[in-house]
Write an enzyme that holds these catalytic residues in place. Structure first.
Site, PDB file in Angstrom:
ATOM      1  N   GLY A 138      17.733 -37.045  35.778  1.00 21.17           N
ATOM      2  CA  GLY A 138      16.274 -37.134  35.776  1.00 21.17           C
ATOM      3  C   GLY A 138      15.618 -37.194  37.145  1.00 21.17           C
ATOM      4  O   GLY A 138      14.523 -37.733  37.282  1.00 21.17           O
ATOM      5  N   ASN A 140      14.344 -34.696  38.665  1.00 19.01           N
ATOM      6  CA  ASN A 140      13.127 -33.863  38.552  1.00 19.01           C
ATOM      7  C   ASN A 140      12.027 -34.603  37.796  1.00 19.01           C
ATOM      8  O   ASN A 140      10.850 -34.482  38.133  1.00 19.01           O
ATOM      9  CB  ASN A 140      13.447 -32.520  37.901  1.00 19.01           C
ATOM     10  CG  ASN A 140      14.019 -31.543  38.903  1.00 19.01           C
ATOM     11  OD1 ASN A 140      13.303 -31.044  39.763  1.00 19.01           O
ATOM     12  ND2 ASN A 140      15.320 -31.307  38.817  1.00 19.01           N
ATOM     13  N   ILE A 190      19.565 -24.746  24.859  1.00 18.96           N
ATOM     14  CA  ILE A 190      18.833 -23.469  24.758  1.00 18.96           C
ATOM     15  C   ILE A 190      18.001 -23.514  23.482  1.00 18.96           C
ATOM     16  O   ILE A 190      18.501 -23.833  22.407  1.00 18.96           O
ATOM     17  CB  ILE A 190      19.810 -22.266  24.783  1.00 18.96           C
ATOM     18  CG1 ILE A 190      20.440 -22.185  26.180  1.00 18.96           C
ATOM     19  CG2 ILE A 190      19.077 -20.972  24.438  1.00 18.96           C
ATOM     20  CD1 ILE A 190      21.384 -21.031  26.386  1.00 18.96           C
ATOM     21  N   LEU A 191      16.717 -23.223  23.629  1.00 21.77           N
ATOM     22  CA  LEU A 191      15.791 -23.329  22.503  1.00 21.77           C
ATOM     23  C   LEU A 191      15.595 -21.950  21.866  1.00 21.77           C
ATOM     24  O   LEU A 191      15.521 -20.945  22.571  1.00 21.77           O
ATOM     25  CB  LEU A 191      14.460 -23.892  23.000  1.00 21.77           C
ATOM     26  CG  LEU A 191      14.575 -25.327  23.544  1.00 21.77           C
ATOM     27  CD1 LEU A 191      13.403 -25.666  24.446  1.00 21.77           C
ATOM     28  CD2 LEU A 191      14.698 -26.334  22.402  1.00 21.77           C
ATOM     29  N   HIS A 218      14.777 -24.026  37.203  1.00 25.51           N
ATOM     30  CA  HIS A 218      16.143 -23.495  37.252  1.00 25.51           C
ATOM     31  C   HIS A 218      16.608 -23.466  38.710  1.00 25.51           C
ATOM     32  O   HIS A 218      15.857 -23.019  39.578  1.00 25.51           O
ATOM     33  CB  HIS A 218      16.199 -22.087  36.644  1.00 25.51           C
ATOM     34  CG  HIS A 218      17.588 -21.543  36.622  1.00 25.51           C
ATOM     35  ND1 HIS A 218      18.524 -21.946  35.683  1.00 25.51           N
ATOM     36  CD2 HIS A 218      18.220 -20.684  37.449  1.00 25.51           C
ATOM     37  CE1 HIS A 218      19.671 -21.337  35.951  1.00 25.51           C
ATOM     38  NE2 HIS A 218      19.517 -20.566  37.003  1.00 25.51           N
ATOM     39  N   GLU A 236      12.021 -16.762  24.452  1.00 26.89           N
ATOM     40  CA  GLU A 236      13.272 -16.754  23.676  1.00 26.89           C
ATOM     41  C   GLU A 236      14.459 -16.246  24.499  1.00 26.89           C
ATOM     42  O   GLU A 236      15.600 -16.391  24.084  1.00 26.89           O
ATOM     43  CB  GLU A 236      13.090 -15.949  22.372  1.00 26.89           C
ATOM     44  CG  GLU A 236      12.794 -14.472  22.531  1.00 26.89           C
ATOM     45  CD  GLU A 236      11.370 -14.160  23.000  1.00 26.89           C
ATOM     46  OE1 GLU A 236      10.556 -15.106  23.149  1.00 26.89           O
ATOM     47  OE2 GLU A 236      11.092 -12.983  23.241  1.00 26.89           O
ATOM     48  N   GLU A 293      13.335 -27.762  44.240  1.00 31.28           N
ATOM     49  CA  GLU A 293      12.977 -28.203  42.884  1.00 31.28           C
ATOM     50  C   GLU A 293      11.928 -29.315  42.872  1.00 31.28           C
ATOM     51  O   GLU A 293      10.936 -29.242  42.138  1.00 31.28           O
ATOM     52  CB  GLU A 293      14.224 -28.699  42.130  1.00 31.28           C
ATOM     53  CG  GLU A 293      15.244 -27.612  41.890  1.00 31.28           C
ATOM     54  CD  GLU A 293      16.400 -28.085  41.033  1.00 31.28           C
ATOM     55  OE1 GLU A 293      16.175 -28.657  39.960  1.00 31.28           O
ATOM     56  OE2 GLU A 293      17.561 -27.873  41.442  1.00 31.28           O
TER      57      GLU A 293
HETATM   58  C1  GAR Z   1      18.538 -29.594  38.120  1.00 33.79           C
HETATM   59  O1  GAR Z   1      19.164 -29.028  39.237  1.00 33.79           O
HETATM   60  C2  GAR Z   1      17.925 -28.509  37.242  1.00 33.79           C
HETATM   61  O2  GAR Z   1      17.373 -27.457  37.982  1.00 33.79           O
HETATM   62  C3  GAR Z   1      19.112 -28.055  36.472  1.00 33.79           C
HETATM   63  O3  GAR Z   1      19.826 -29.229  36.187  1.00 33.79           O
HETATM   64  C4  GAR Z   1      19.571 -30.223  37.187  1.00 33.79           C
HETATM   65  C5  GAR Z   1      19.054 -31.473  36.506  1.00 33.79           C
HETATM   66  O4  GAR Z   1      18.948 -32.538  37.413  1.00 33.79           O
HETATM   67  N1  GAR Z   1      18.721 -27.333  35.301  1.00 33.79           N
HETATM   68  C6  GAR Z   1      19.391 -26.285  34.817  1.00 33.79           C
HETATM   69  O5  GAR Z   1      20.433 -25.871  35.279  1.00 33.79           O
HETATM   70  C7  GAR Z   1      18.760 -25.629  33.598  1.00 33.79           C
HETATM   71  N2  GAR Z   1      19.313 -24.323  33.380  1.00 33.79           N
HETATM   72  P1  GAR Z   1      18.007 -33.794  37.123  1.00 33.79           P
HETATM   73  O6  GAR Z   1      18.397 -34.358  35.753  1.00 33.79           O
HETATM   74  O7  GAR Z   1      18.359 -34.757  38.214  1.00 33.79           O
HETATM   75  O8  GAR Z   1      16.575 -33.363  37.173  1.00 33.79           O
END
Ligand code: GAR
Length: 205
Positions: free
Chosen positions: A16, A18, A97-98, A114, A152, A185
């Protein structure tokens, strides 16, 4: 919209960071057009849930394991989001994946972060550390992150923001992941949340 701010739900599966970037941006005023109203995790052990609780944000655990099939799991997600009249859904490290049933219900109202420059290293099977492993295996010198609308097609929706990050000599997937988070990010996700929240509140005036 009765409120002047967009109601935001953040969907998470793991650490978490992000989500934390969005919380911090809300506190500092970078996000002013929206407010996090709900955090949903598909993983009961996600540390992201603790981050939300610390801020007194409502949390829900909706796990695939508790449903007979993916359709019923998505029905539960949809019900929780509709009940609370959520305007914007943010996938922040949500490792599910939704289907079109879900994405069609909230068209142009779901965004995802991403950890690569789409269309590189994206789509089914590219998530978390795997994305950085693939980037290093290919030997790219520049990678980054993308925020995009969710449709999708996995990682296939319209791009909202991107930011490039250099790959350095001696990078491991973990080191690169951290740099991409810090330099891309955690900046473009809150900025995109504000941008789309502002558009939503403007549309609904
Ligand atoms: C992040 O790097 C995000 O971009 C990636 O997972 C990590 C989650 O970290 N998401 C994906 O790969 C989705 N395809 P976080 O839980 O610390 O935010």
């Amino acid at each position: 919209m009765a409120d002047t701010k967009a109601k935001i739900a953040v969907l998470v599966s793991g650490g978490g960071t992000n989500l934390q970037a969005i919380i911090d941006a809300q506190k500092s005023g970078i996000i002013k057009s929206g407010e996090i109203a709900l955090v949903i995790s598909n993983n009961p052990g996600a540390y992201a849930l603790e981050r939300a609780k610390k801020e007194s944000i409502e949390t829900l655990v909706i796990s695939k394991r508790d449903y007979e099939n993916a359709g019923l799991f998505e029905d539960a997600l949809i019900a929780a989001l509709e009940e609370r009249k959520i305007d914007l859904i943010v996938l922040a490290g949500f490792m599910v994946i939704l289907s079109e049933k879900f994405t069609g219900r909230f068209r142009n109202r779901i965004i995802n972060v991403h950890p690569s420059l789409i269309p590189s290293f994206c789509g089914e099977g590219f998530y978390g550390l795997r994305v950085h492993e693939a980037a290093l295996a290919k030997g790219v010198k520049v990678t980054g992150a993308t925020v995009h609308f969710v449709n999708e097609i996995p990682d296939g929706g319209e791009i909202i923001m991107q930011k490039a990050v250099n790959v350095e000599e001696g990078d491991t997937p973990e080191i690169l992941q951290k740099r991409v988070m810090e330099q891309a990010e955690w900046i473009i996700l809150p900025a995109s949340v504000e941008k789309i929240s502002a558009q939503i509140t403007e549309e609904e005036k």
